[in-house]
Design a protein around this motif. Structure first.
Motif, mmCIF file in Angstrom:
data_model
loop_
_atom_site.group_PDB
_atom_site.id
_atom_site.type_symbol
_atom_site.label_atom_id
_atom_site.label_comp_id
_atom_site.label_asym_id
_atom_site.label_seq_id
_atom_site.Cartn_x
_atom_site.Cartn_y
_atom_site.Cartn_z
ATOM 1 N N TRP A 109 -3.908 14.254 -15.831
ATOM 2 C CA TRP A 109 -4.743 14.630 -14.686
ATOM 3 C C TRP A 109 -3.894 14.736 -13.422
ATOM 4 N N LEU A 110 -2.985 13.783 -13.223
ATOM 5 C CA LEU A 110 -2.139 13.788 -12.033
ATOM 6 C C LEU A 110 -1.276 15.040 -11.971
ATOM 7 N N VAL A 111 -0.637 15.394 -13.068
ATOM 8 C CA VAL A 111 0.231 16.573 -13.083
ATOM 9 C C VAL A 111 -0.562 17.822 -12.707
ATOM 10 N N SER A 112 -1.823 17.880 -13.115
ATOM 11 C CA SER A 112 -2.660 19.036 -12.758
ATOM 12 C C SER A 112 -2.989 19.068 -11.273
ATOM 13 N N GLN A 113 -2.869 17.917 -10.585
ATOM 14 C CA GLN A 113 -3.162 17.841 -9.152
ATOM 15 C C GLN A 113 -1.943 18.123 -8.273
ATOM 16 N N VAL A 114 -0.744 17.959 -8.842
ATOM 17 C CA VAL A 114 0.486 18.023 -8.056
ATOM 18 C C VAL A 114 1.009 19.451 -8.033
ATOM 19 N N ASP A 115 1.358 19.926 -6.834
ATOM 20 C CA ASP A 115 1.808 21.312 -6.719
ATOM 21 C C ASP A 115 3.327 21.450 -6.628
ATOM 22 N N VAL A 116 4.069 20.396 -7.030
ATOM 23 C CA VAL A 116 5.516 20.483 -7.161
ATOM 24 C C VAL A 116 5.870 20.078 -8.597
ATOM 25 N N PRO A 133 0.807 -1.218 0.000
ATOM 26 C CA PRO A 133 0.000 0.000 0.000
ATOM 27 C C PRO A 133 0.842 1.271 0.000
ATOM 28 N N VAL A 134 0.213 2.345 -0.449
ATOM 29 C CA VAL A 134 0.879 3.639 -0.554
ATOM 30 C C VAL A 134 1.438 4.090 0.783
ATOM 31 N N ALA A 135 0.763 3.713 1.865
ATOM 32 C CA ALA A 135 1.168 4.167 3.201
ATOM 33 C C ALA A 135 2.577 3.718 3.568
ATOM 34 N N LEU A 136 3.076 2.622 2.983
ATOM 35 C CA LEU A 136 4.450 2.188 3.245
ATOM 36 C C LEU A 136 5.443 3.293 2.904
ATOM 37 N N ASP A 137 5.204 3.933 1.770
ATOM 38 C CA ASP A 137 6.146 4.945 1.293
ATOM 39 C C ASP A 137 5.914 6.302 1.925
ATOM 40 N N THR A 138 4.667 6.681 2.122
ATOM 41 C CA THR A 138 4.425 7.983 2.744
ATOM 42 C C THR A 138 4.961 7.998 4.173
ATOM 43 N N ALA A 139 4.916 6.843 4.846
ATOM 44 C CA ALA A 139 5.469 6.754 6.200
ATOM 45 C C ALA A 139 6.985 6.948 6.191
ATOM 46 N N VAL A 140 7.642 6.397 5.166
ATOM 47 C CA VAL A 140 9.097 6.549 5.044
ATOM 48 C C VAL A 140 9.462 8.016 4.836
ATOM 49 N N VAL A 141 8.777 8.676 3.920
ATOM 50 C CA VAL A 141 9.099 10.070 3.619
ATOM 51 C C VAL A 141 8.850 10.945 4.848
ATOM 52 N N ARG A 142 7.779 10.660 5.566
ATOM 53 C CA ARG A 142 7.498 11.432 6.781
ATOM 54 C C ARG A 142 8.580 11.194 7.834
ATOM 55 N N ALA A 143 9.036 9.952 7.965
ATOM 56 C CA ALA A 143 10.099 9.650 8.933
ATOM 57 C C ALA A 143 11.393 10.370 8.562
ATOM 58 N N LEU A 144 11.689 10.420 7.272
ATOM 59 C CA LEU A 144 12.890 11.127 6.826
ATOM 60 C C LEU A 144 12.800 12.614 7.160
ATOM 61 N N ARG A 145 11.655 13.223 6.880
ATOM 62 C CA ARG A 145 11.500 14.645 7.179
ATOM 63 C C ARG A 145 11.592 14.900 8.680
ATOM 64 N N GLU A 180 -3.606 6.640 -6.981
ATOM 65 C CA GLU A 180 -2.743 6.365 -5.826
ATOM 66 C C GLU A 180 -1.697 7.460 -5.660
ATOM 67 N N SER A 181 -1.164 7.910 -6.767
ATOM 68 C CA SER A 181 -0.154 8.966 -6.729
ATOM 69 C C SER A 181 -0.727 10.255 -6.163
ATOM 70 N N ALA A 182 -1.922 10.617 -6.623
ATOM 71 C CA ALA A 182 -2.547 11.849 -6.131
ATOM 72 C C ALA A 182 -2.809 11.759 -4.638
ATOM 73 N N ARG A 183 -3.290 10.596 -4.184
ATOM 74 C CA ARG A 183 -3.551 10.432 -2.754
ATOM 75 C C ARG A 183 -2.261 10.535 -1.944
ATOM 76 N N ALA A 184 -1.201 9.881 -2.439
ATOM 77 C CA ALA A 184 0.084 9.924 -1.743
ATOM 78 C C ALA A 184 0.625 11.345 -1.661
ATOM 79 N N MET A 185 0.525 12.095 -2.738
ATOM 80 C CA MET A 185 1.034 13.459 -2.724
ATOM 81 C C MET A 185 0.222 14.343 -1.776
ATOM 82 N N ARG A 186 -1.085 14.094 -1.667
ATOM 83 C CA ARG A 186 -1.883 14.847 -0.692
ATOM 84 C C ARG A 186 -1.434 14.523 0.734
ATOM 85 N N GLU A 187 -1.135 13.238 0.977
ATOM 86 C CA GLU A 187 -0.708 12.836 2.313
ATOM 87 C C GLU A 187 0.664 13.413 2.668
#
Length: 367
Positions: free
Chosen positions: A230-237, A167-179, A200-207
């Motif tokens: 569509w994804l690129v239009s959702q991402v603010d980086v 699941p996406v949460a595996l990676d978002t947890a890693v990035v949050r731990a790094l920050r 999934e990408s859009a949800r991860a970037m929101r998280e």
């Protein structure tokens, strides 16, 4: 300055630990050393790192295409006849890494012939680059430990984090731990290697919206045309096109089609000649550029920093130049060193690369 011989020497060096990511994993650097000889007794060198899960090339295929197709077509050409050289290579589709290594070895031979560094030949903007380190899949604590070690030992403060797992949460947890563990002064960006869907990408970037990410790279498949736009239009980086934008034509398609807003240049797949064309296009379009990594050895990393340091645009951001640190050994006689978060080009003619003949004899696979 005429080419008299092209050598393709397969070699294999184990990694200290495998690098894992969404599109595969690498345990051993099964690369190819390319040497271009001239009638003046000059030998130019470069490294070809095959990535079968990305470009379809293997160590054996690179050796075969160089020996059986490319060498007969380029022997007899001058080092200055690069347009003719690429016209002849272009008769064969694909094989980007084999073509790139041959191109870079030609540039190295030209620099050695003229007694000028490759960076000076290309543009000569600076003599160094800040370094970004790539973090492969692992548990959050292990990835944090690796990042802290790279910062403490080498002064690296920019990290590209491999994501794309489910699941996406595996990676978002890693990035949050790094920050949380590295603080706000460290630059972080994520690379999905096309592992997530667009949703999934859009949800991860929101998280991860509160984590101050620098870029997002290839989060979903390049052939998901509408989903990607569509994804690129959702991402603010800035959204980096990597595997989807190898050539200048690819970059034009992805950017004008709304599927990317930044690009990665990897000399391991476009050499110096075509990387230069992609760079100039990006400059003209006003795109941000990162200098990417193909899990290169030290010779490949030396090629990357030689190109990246040549231009203002490519030297603006930290380049992915450190994953040779994961190798158990290498072929260079004098190892590269990353100090204060920077890698400096080698002085001298061409790439300034000198190989250790004993190490080459030990690691080559054709004898």
């Amino acid at each position: 300055m005429k080419i008299t011989q092209v050598e393709a020497i397969p070699f294999a060096i184990p990694y200290r630990k495998p690098l894992r990511f969404a599109s595969g994993e690498v345990h051993t650097a099964e690369h190819v050393l390319v040497r271009v000889h001239t009638d003046d007794g000059i030998v130019g060198v470069a490294e070809a790192p095959p990535r079968p899960f990305t470009y379809g090339e293997t160590q054996a295929s690179i050796v075969a295409v160089l020996e059986q197709l490319f060498a007969p077509q380029v022997v007899g050409l001058s080092l200055l006849e690069r347009e003719e050289l690429h016209a002849r290579l272009g008769r064969t589709v694909g094989n980007p890494v084999a073509k790139a290594a041959l191109d870079m070895a030609v540039w190295d031979a030209l620099g050695r012939t003229l007694d000028v560094g490759v960076t000076e030949l290309l543009g000569g903007y600076t003599d160094r680059m800040r370094v970004c380190h790539m973090l492969g899949f692992d548990e959050p604590a292990a990835m944090v430990d690796e990042a802290q070690r790279m910062r403490d030992t080498h002064g690296i403060t920019t990290f590209k984090v491999k994501v794309g797992r489910r699941p996406v949460a595996l990676d978002t947890a890693v990035v949050r731990a790094l920050r949380e563990n590295l603080g706000e002064d460290v630059e972080l960006y994520v690379d999905g290697n096309r592992g997530w869907t667009a949703s999934e990408s859009a949800r991860a970037m929101r998280e991860m919206a509160d984590l101050g990410l620098l870029f997002a790279e290839e989060l979903c498949p390049a052939d998901d045309v509408l989903g990607r736009r569509w994804l690129v239009s959702q991402v603010d980086v800035p959204f980096i096109a990597d595997e989807s934008a190898v050539t200048a034509a690819d970059v034009t398609r992805e950017v004008l089609g709304g599927s990317a807003t930044a690009i990665s240049i990897k000399v391991a797949r476009t050499g110096f000649t075509h990387s230069q064309r992609v760079h100039h296009l990006a400059e003209g379009l006003g795109l941000e550029v990162v200098l990417g990594n193909q899990i290169d050895g030290q010779l490949g990393s030396l090629c990357s920093v030689a190109f990246g340091a040549a231009f203002r645009l490519t030297s603006r951001r930290a380049g992915e130049l450190s994953n040779f640190l994961d190798l158990s050994d290498d072929l260079l006689a004098e190892p590269l060193e990353i100090s204060d978060g920077e890698l400096v080009i080698r002085p001298g003619a061409g790439l300034g690369a000198e190989l250790d003949p004993g190490k080459l004899a030990h690691y080559r696979q054709d004898q």
